[in-house]
Design a protein around this motif. Structure first.
Motif, PDB file in Angstrom:
ATOM      1  N   GLU A  76      53.790  22.691  15.814  1.00 33.93           N
ATOM      2  CA  GLU A  76      53.283  21.887  14.687  1.00 33.93           C
ATOM      3  C   GLU A  76      52.864  22.793  13.536  1.00 33.93           C
ATOM      4  OE1 GLU A  76      53.483  18.633  14.493  1.00 33.93           O
ATOM      5  OE2 GLU A  76      54.179  18.417  16.555  1.00 33.93           O
ATOM      6  N   THR A  77      53.206  22.389  12.323  1.00 29.78           N
ATOM      7  CA  THR A  77      52.828  23.142  11.124  1.00 29.78           C
ATOM      8  C   THR A  77      52.346  22.166  10.065  1.00 29.78           C
ATOM      9  OG1 THR A  77      55.023  22.999  10.128  1.00 29.78           O
ATOM     10  CG2 THR A  77      54.596  24.906  11.522  1.00 29.78           C
ATOM     11  N   VAL A  78      51.720  22.721   9.050  1.00 33.62           N
ATOM     12  CA  VAL A  78      51.416  21.972   7.834  1.00 33.62           C
ATOM     13  C   VAL A  78      52.259  22.618   6.753  1.00 33.62           C
ATOM     14  CG1 VAL A  78      49.646  21.303   6.171  1.00 33.62           C
ATOM     15  CG2 VAL A  78      49.059  21.488   8.607  1.00 33.62           C
ATOM     16  N   SER A  79      53.157  21.847   6.172  1.00 37.70           N
ATOM     17  CA  SER A  79      54.058  22.350   5.144  1.00 37.70           C
ATOM     18  C   SER A  79      53.811  21.578   3.856  1.00 37.70           C
ATOM     19  CB  SER A  79      55.506  22.168   5.608  1.00 37.70           C
ATOM     20  OG  SER A  79      56.392  22.517   4.578  1.00 37.70           O
ATOM     21  N   LEU A  80      53.577  22.303   2.772  1.00 38.58           N
ATOM     22  CA  LEU A  80      53.222  21.693   1.498  1.00 38.58           C
ATOM     23  C   LEU A  80      54.243  22.052   0.415  1.00 38.58           C
ATOM     24  CD1 LEU A  80      49.450  22.635   1.740  1.00 38.58           C
ATOM     25  CD2 LEU A  80      50.429  20.374   2.144  1.00 38.58           C
ATOM     26  N   PRO A  81      55.296  21.229   0.269  1.00 32.86           N
ATOM     27  CA  PRO A  81      56.261  21.491  -0.809  1.00 32.86           C
ATOM     28  C   PRO A  81      55.626  21.199  -2.170  1.00 32.86           C
ATOM     29  CG  PRO A  81      56.854  19.492   0.383  1.00 32.86           C
ATOM     30  CD  PRO A  81      55.653  20.072   1.072  1.00 32.86           C
TER      31      PRO A  81
ATOM     32  N   ASN B 273      51.369  20.207  -7.034  1.00 30.72           N
ATOM     33  CA  ASN B 273      51.411  18.787  -7.396  1.00 30.72           C
ATOM     34  C   ASN B 273      50.649  17.908  -6.417  1.00 30.72           C
ATOM     35  OD1 ASN B 273      53.134  19.490  -9.501  1.00 30.72           O
ATOM     36  ND2 ASN B 273      54.958  19.134  -8.268  1.00 30.72           N
ATOM     37  N   LEU B 274      50.270  18.445  -5.276  1.00 34.71           N
ATOM     38  CA  LEU B 274      49.621  17.651  -4.234  1.00 34.71           C
ATOM     39  C   LEU B 274      48.104  17.594  -4.366  1.00 34.71           C
ATOM     40  CD1 LEU B 274      51.679  18.914  -1.155  1.00 34.71           C
ATOM     41  CD2 LEU B 274      52.080  16.868  -2.547  1.00 34.71           C
ATOM     42  N   PHE B 275      47.538  18.514  -5.160  1.00 40.27           N
ATOM     43  CA  PHE B 275      46.086  18.631  -5.296  1.00 40.27           C
ATOM     44  C   PHE B 275      45.655  18.301  -6.719  1.00 40.27           C
ATOM     45  CE2 PHE B 275      47.105  21.227  -1.673  1.00 40.27           C
ATOM     46  CZ  PHE B 275      46.014  21.126  -0.832  1.00 40.27           C
ATOM     47  N   ASP B 276      44.438  17.759  -6.852  1.00 42.27           N
ATOM     48  CA  ASP B 276      43.898  17.524  -8.193  1.00 42.27           C
ATOM     49  C   ASP B 276      43.187  18.791  -8.677  1.00 42.27           C
ATOM     50  OD1 ASP B 276      41.311  17.582  -7.049  1.00 42.27           O
ATOM     51  OD2 ASP B 276      41.101  15.390  -7.083  1.00 42.27           O
TER      52      ASP B 276
ATOM     53  N   LEU C 241      43.265  16.729  -2.212  1.00 44.12           N
ATOM     54  CA  LEU C 241      44.606  16.182  -2.085  1.00 44.12           C
ATOM     55  C   LEU C 241      44.674  14.794  -2.705  1.00 44.12           C
ATOM     56  CD1 LEU C 241      45.278  17.283   1.557  1.00 44.12           C
ATOM     57  CD2 LEU C 241      46.778  17.808  -0.370  1.00 44.12           C
ATOM     58  N   HIS C 242      45.741  14.514  -3.439  1.00 44.43           N
ATOM     59  CA  HIS C 242      45.929  13.177  -4.001  1.00 44.43           C
ATOM     60  C   HIS C 242      46.072  12.148  -2.886  1.00 44.43           C
ATOM     61  CE1 HIS C 242      46.234  14.651  -8.080  1.00 44.43           C
ATOM     62  NE2 HIS C 242      47.222  15.469  -7.755  1.00 44.43           N
ATOM     63  N   ASP C 243      46.840  12.479  -1.862  1.00 40.74           N
ATOM     64  CA  ASP C 243      47.041  11.599  -0.708  1.00 40.74           C
ATOM     65  C   ASP C 243      46.756  12.423   0.546  1.00 40.74           C
ATOM     66  OD1 ASP C 243      47.740   9.677   1.135  1.00 40.74           O
ATOM     67  OD2 ASP C 243      49.872   9.674   0.628  1.00 40.74           O
ATOM     68  N   PRO C 244      45.504  12.451   0.988  1.00 41.10           N
ATOM     69  CA  PRO C 244      45.134  13.349   2.090  1.00 41.10           C
ATOM     70  C   PRO C 244      45.633  12.933   3.479  1.00 41.10           C
ATOM     71  CG  PRO C 244      43.241  12.048   1.415  1.00 41.10           C
ATOM     72  CD  PRO C 244      44.350  11.742   0.438  1.00 41.10           C
ATOM     73  N   THR C 245      45.968  11.680   3.671  1.00 42.65           N
ATOM     74  CA  THR C 245      46.271  11.198   5.021  1.00 42.65           C
ATOM     75  C   THR C 245      47.416  11.937   5.709  1.00 42.65           C
ATOM     76  OG1 THR C 245      45.366   9.040   4.475  1.00 42.65           O
ATOM     77  CG2 THR C 245      46.786   9.158   6.411  1.00 42.65           C
ATOM     78  N   PRO C 246      48.613  12.052   5.107  1.00 45.53           N
ATOM     79  CA  PRO C 246      49.692  12.724   5.858  1.00 45.53           C
ATOM     80  C   PRO C 246      49.403  14.203   6.115  1.00 45.53           C
ATOM     81  CG  PRO C 246      50.448  12.121   3.652  1.00 45.53           C
ATOM     82  CD  PRO C 246      49.082  11.526   3.828  1.00 45.53           C
ATOM     83  N   VAL C 247      48.760  14.863   5.184  1.00 43.63           N
ATOM     84  CA  VAL C 247      48.464  16.287   5.367  1.00 43.63           C
ATOM     85  C   VAL C 247      47.375  16.457   6.422  1.00 43.63           C
ATOM     86  CG1 VAL C 247      47.781  18.424   4.219  1.00 43.63           C
ATOM     87  CG2 VAL C 247      49.170  16.758   2.991  1.00 43.63           C
TER      88      VAL C 247
ATOM     89  N   ASP D  27      45.703  17.912  11.874  1.00 45.14           N
ATOM     90  CA  ASP D  27      45.127  17.534  13.169  1.00 45.14           C
ATOM     91  C   ASP D  27      46.097  17.823  14.311  1.00 45.14           C
ATOM     92  OD1 ASP D  27      42.678  16.746  12.138  1.00 45.14           O
ATOM     93  OD2 ASP D  27      43.286  14.644  11.934  1.00 45.14           O
ATOM     94  N   ALA D  28      47.386  17.554  14.096  1.00 47.73           N
ATOM     95  CA  ALA D  28      48.386  17.842  15.124  1.00 47.73           C
ATOM     96  C   ALA D  28      48.450  19.346  15.390  1.00 47.73           C
ATOM     97  CB  ALA D  28      49.754  17.300  14.709  1.00 47.73           C
ATOM     98  N   LEU D  29      48.431  20.138  14.329  1.00 45.51           N
ATOM     99  CA  LEU D  29      48.425  21.591  14.458  1.00 45.51           C
ATOM    100  C   LEU D  29      47.188  22.052  15.225  1.00 45.51           C
ATOM    101  CD1 LEU D  29      49.170  24.557  13.698  1.00 45.51           C
ATOM    102  CD2 LEU D  29      47.997  24.157  11.543  1.00 45.51           C
ATOM    103  N   LEU D  30      46.012  21.572  14.824  1.00 44.17           N
ATOM    104  CA  LEU D  30      44.769  22.000  15.467  1.00 44.17           C
ATOM    105  C   LEU D  30      44.690  21.541  16.919  1.00 44.17           C
ATOM    106  CD1 LEU D  30      42.353  21.487  12.460  1.00 44.17           C
ATOM    107  CD2 LEU D  30      43.023  23.674  13.497  1.00 44.17           C
TER     108      LEU D  30
END
Length: 188
Positions: free
Chosen positions: A136-141, A145-148, A153-159, A164-167
């Protein structure tokens, strides 16, 4: 959960001027600290300055001790030219037994690939050091653009779900490998 408490070293790989890494690291660190069984140690390579570390120096010994005392690692890395930053490679190569039989997870960022090409190369490096990388990884393309502007995060749920899956995976490996190292020291 106290018997499953462990130390997580969060390694910030970017040392570039005007780097975006602190925004991601601040978010991830806060998120990891919300898991009460994890003690977080942030290892910022911009502060550590791995190219300046000399074996036997106080700075080197401090860095080596922090890596040695960690039960698990999360590397926060950008992707530069389809790879990871050179200071990260040097910081990894400075040590050997301190990485062994410990799990490593990744939070990556970059352009369209979200840093995944850097992660794939890091998996090879850590395998050579006898570390275990989690799937499991966290990947931020296009992470900018994802952060204010406040680093949220603009939409924190998927990240957050990815984190959580990674941890969750990292926790299993951290506890299992710590118990294994305690019972039977690892010898490569």
């Amino acid at each position: 959960m106290s018997e499953h408490r462990y130390r997580l070293a969060v390694i910030i790989a970017s040392t570039r001027e005007r780097r975006f890494a602190p925004v991601i690291a601040n978010w991830f660190t806060r998120h990891a600290e919300s898991h009460t069984h994890i003690d977080v140690d942030v290892v910022d390579l911009d502060t550590i300055r791995p190219y300046e570390l000399r074996h036997g120096s106080e700075e080197f010994e401090s860095y080596a001790k922090r890596i040695d005392e960690a039960d698990a690692f999360v590397v926060i890395t950008p992707e530069y030219n389809h790879s990871f930053p050179a200071p990260l490679k040097h910081a990894i190569d400075l040590l050997h037994p301190q990485w062994q039989a410990k799990p490593v997870g990744f939070v990556s960022y970059g352009g369209i690939s979200g840093g995944l090409r850097a992660v794939e190369q890091l998996r090879l490096v850590f395998a050579e050091l006898h570390a275990t990388t989690v799937r499991e990884t966290v990947s931020l393309p296009f992470a900018g653009n994802l952060f204010d502007d406040a680093g949220r995060l603009h939409d924190p749920t998927p990240v957050a779900q990815a984190a959580d899956a990674l941890l969750h995976q990292l926790t299993w490996w951290a506890v299992a490998l710590r118990e294994a190292r305690t019972t039977r020291p690892y010898g490569a």
